[in-house]
Design a protein around this motif. Structure first.
Motif, PDB file in Angstrom:
ATOM      1  N   TYR A 299      -7.894  -4.827   8.608  1.00 63.23           N
ATOM      2  CA  TYR A 299      -7.345  -3.697   7.876  1.00 63.23           C
ATOM      3  C   TYR A 299      -6.870  -2.640   8.860  1.00 63.23           C
ATOM      4  CZ  TYR A 299      -6.452   0.147   4.805  1.00 63.23           C
ATOM      5  OH  TYR A 299      -5.824   1.173   4.155  1.00 63.23           O
ATOM      6  N   TYR A 300      -5.621  -2.285   8.737  1.00 65.25           N
ATOM      7  CA  TYR A 300      -5.037  -1.233   9.569  1.00 65.25           C
ATOM      8  C   TYR A 300      -5.197   0.085   8.832  1.00 65.25           C
ATOM      9  CZ  TYR A 300      -1.513   1.838  11.518  1.00 65.25           C
ATOM     10  OH  TYR A 300      -0.879   2.921  12.057  1.00 65.25           O
ATOM     11  N   ASN A 301      -6.044   0.956   9.368  1.00 65.08           N
ATOM     12  CA  ASN A 301      -6.268   2.263   8.761  1.00 65.08           C
ATOM     13  C   ASN A 301      -5.582   3.313   9.632  1.00 65.08           C
ATOM     14  OD1 ASN A 301      -7.131   4.644   7.648  1.00 65.08           O
ATOM     15  ND2 ASN A 301      -9.301   4.107   7.647  1.00 65.08           N
TER      16      ASN A 301
ATOM     17  N   THR B 184      -7.765   4.784  15.738  1.00 65.64           N
ATOM     18  CA  THR B 184      -6.431   4.188  15.617  1.00 65.64           C
ATOM     19  C   THR B 184      -5.370   5.190  16.053  1.00 65.64           C
ATOM     20  OG1 THR B 184      -7.182   2.794  13.784  1.00 65.64           O
ATOM     21  CG2 THR B 184      -4.810   3.091  14.018  1.00 65.64           C
TER      22      THR B 184
ATOM     23  N   ASN C 238      -5.230   6.338   9.274  1.00 62.99           N
ATOM     24  CA  ASN C 238      -5.895   7.636   9.314  1.00 62.99           C
ATOM     25  C   ASN C 238      -7.165   7.652  10.158  1.00 62.99           C
ATOM     26  OD1 ASN C 238      -3.998   8.887   7.603  1.00 62.99           O
ATOM     27  ND2 ASN C 238      -4.938   7.861   5.858  1.00 62.99           N
ATOM     28  N   ALA C 239      -7.590   6.494  10.630  1.00 61.38           N
ATOM     29  CA  ALA C 239      -8.803   6.435  11.462  1.00 61.38           C
ATOM     30  C   ALA C 239      -8.529   7.098  12.811  1.00 61.38           C
ATOM     31  CB  ALA C 239      -9.241   4.983  11.657  1.00 61.38           C
TER      32      ALA C 239
ATOM     33  N   GLN D 290       0.810  -1.220   0.000  1.00 62.26           N
ATOM     34  CA  GLN D 290       0.000   0.000   0.000  1.00 62.26           C
ATOM     35  C   GLN D 290       0.842   1.267   0.000  1.00 62.26           C
ATOM     36  OE1 GLN D 290      -3.104   0.182   2.959  1.00 62.26           O
ATOM     37  NE2 GLN D 290      -3.451   2.354   2.591  1.00 62.26           N
TER      38      GLN D 290
ATOM     39  N   LEU E  67     -11.003   5.755   0.958  1.00 59.20           N
ATOM     40  CA  LEU E  67     -11.078   4.329   1.227  1.00 59.20           C
ATOM     41  C   LEU E  67     -12.433   4.001   1.798  1.00 59.20           C
ATOM     42  CD1 LEU E  67      -7.728   3.695   3.124  1.00 59.20           C
ATOM     43  CD2 LEU E  67      -8.279   2.917   0.845  1.00 59.20           C
TER      44      LEU E  67
ATOM     45  N   ALA F  50     -14.291   0.413   3.707  1.00 57.47           N
ATOM     46  CA  ALA F  50     -14.216  -0.986   4.116  1.00 57.47           C
ATOM     47  C   ALA F  50     -15.637  -1.532   4.015  1.00 57.47           C
ATOM     48  CB  ALA F  50     -13.669  -1.120   5.526  1.00 57.47           C
TER      49      ALA F  50
ATOM     50  N   VAL G 227     -11.488  -4.019   1.209  1.00 61.32           N
ATOM     51  CA  VAL G 227     -10.985  -2.659   1.321  1.00 61.32           C
ATOM     52  C   VAL G 227     -10.971  -2.109  -0.101  1.00 61.32           C
ATOM     53  CG1 VAL G 227      -9.052  -1.195   1.985  1.00 61.32           C
ATOM     54  CG2 VAL G 227      -9.615  -3.211   3.347  1.00 61.32           C
TER      55      VAL G 227
ATOM     56  N   GLN H 149      -0.215   2.933  -3.433  1.00 59.32           N
ATOM     57  CA  GLN H 149      -1.532   3.469  -3.078  1.00 59.32           C
ATOM     58  C   GLN H 149      -2.143   4.305  -4.199  1.00 59.32           C
ATOM     59  OE1 GLN H 149      -2.128   4.671   0.894  1.00 59.32           O
ATOM     60  NE2 GLN H 149      -4.021   5.749   0.456  1.00 59.32           N
TER      61      GLN H 149
ATOM     62  N   GLN I  41      -9.327  -2.856  13.781  1.00 57.91           N
ATOM     63  CA  GLN I  41      -8.930  -3.466  12.519  1.00 57.91           C
ATOM     64  C   GLN I  41      -9.428  -4.897  12.347  1.00 57.91           C
ATOM     65  OE1 GLN I  41      -4.694  -3.608  11.987  1.00 57.91           O
ATOM     66  NE2 GLN I  41      -4.425  -5.328  13.372  1.00 57.91           N
TER      67      GLN I  41
END
Length: 172
Positions: A72-74, A80, A76-77, A53, A167, A169, A159, A57, A138
């Motif tokens: 899924y590791y986001n 997180t 920008n969340a 990614q 993005l 999900a 994703v 990206q 995630q």
């Protein structure tokens, strides 16, 4: 170019998850799009593509890539970011970013899911849809009974790297 339909979205599914092959396909699609700018293309990928990614990206967005995964590791969340800041403040170091998925966050999601469920439901906790209250960072959990045996996590997501540079999900 003859295999693509100019009036529909063309879906490409590769038979490999390897980065060099993916990059060759991106180069060929770039050439095709240079000639046929309005050609709609979407790709269905492999979970391994999540490792690429940070390198690919922009291409993922350009070609509306969907990647199937159970995690899924986001980065920008907001939740997180908050957890990573709390971790940094508590331990004086950042979470190790080398693991895929982020193992610290996987452990956090598992702990919050199981400890909260067991606290609320005790021995009756099964982790099924009615008892799944934890909103994971995630790793979502949705357990279903398997015959006479135990329970199996049935969570699945795609994703989607949208062409608008966002993005989504899509959870199943």
């Amino acid at each position: 170019a003859k295999a693509f339909n100019p009036s529909k979205t063309n879906v490409i599914v590769l038979n490999t998850a390897k980065s060099p092959h993916l990059n060759r396909v991106f180069a060929k699609l770039d050439s095709l799009k240079a000639i046929n700018k309005d050609l709609a293309i979407s790709m269905y990928g492999y979970t391994e593509w999540l490792m690429y990614q940070k390198f690919d990206q922009q291409q993922f967005h350009r070609y509306s890539v969907y990647i199937p995964t159970t995690f899924y590791y986001n980065a920008n969340a907001e939740r997180t970011k908050q957890l990573e800041k709390l971790y940094q403040d508590t331990y004086g170091v950042a979470m190790d970013s080398a693991g895929l998925p982020r193992f610290a966050i996987t452990g956090y999601d598992q702990t919050m899911f199981f400890v909260r469920g067991m606290n609320k439901y005790g021995a009756a906790f099964t982790g099924d849809e009615k008892q799944s209250e934890w909103k994971a960072l995630q790793n979502r959990y949705l357990f279903k009974k398997e015959g006479q045996g135990g329970y199996k996590n049935r969570h699945f997501q795609l994703v989607h790297f949208k062409t608008a540079q966002t993005l989504e999900a899509i959870m199943y």
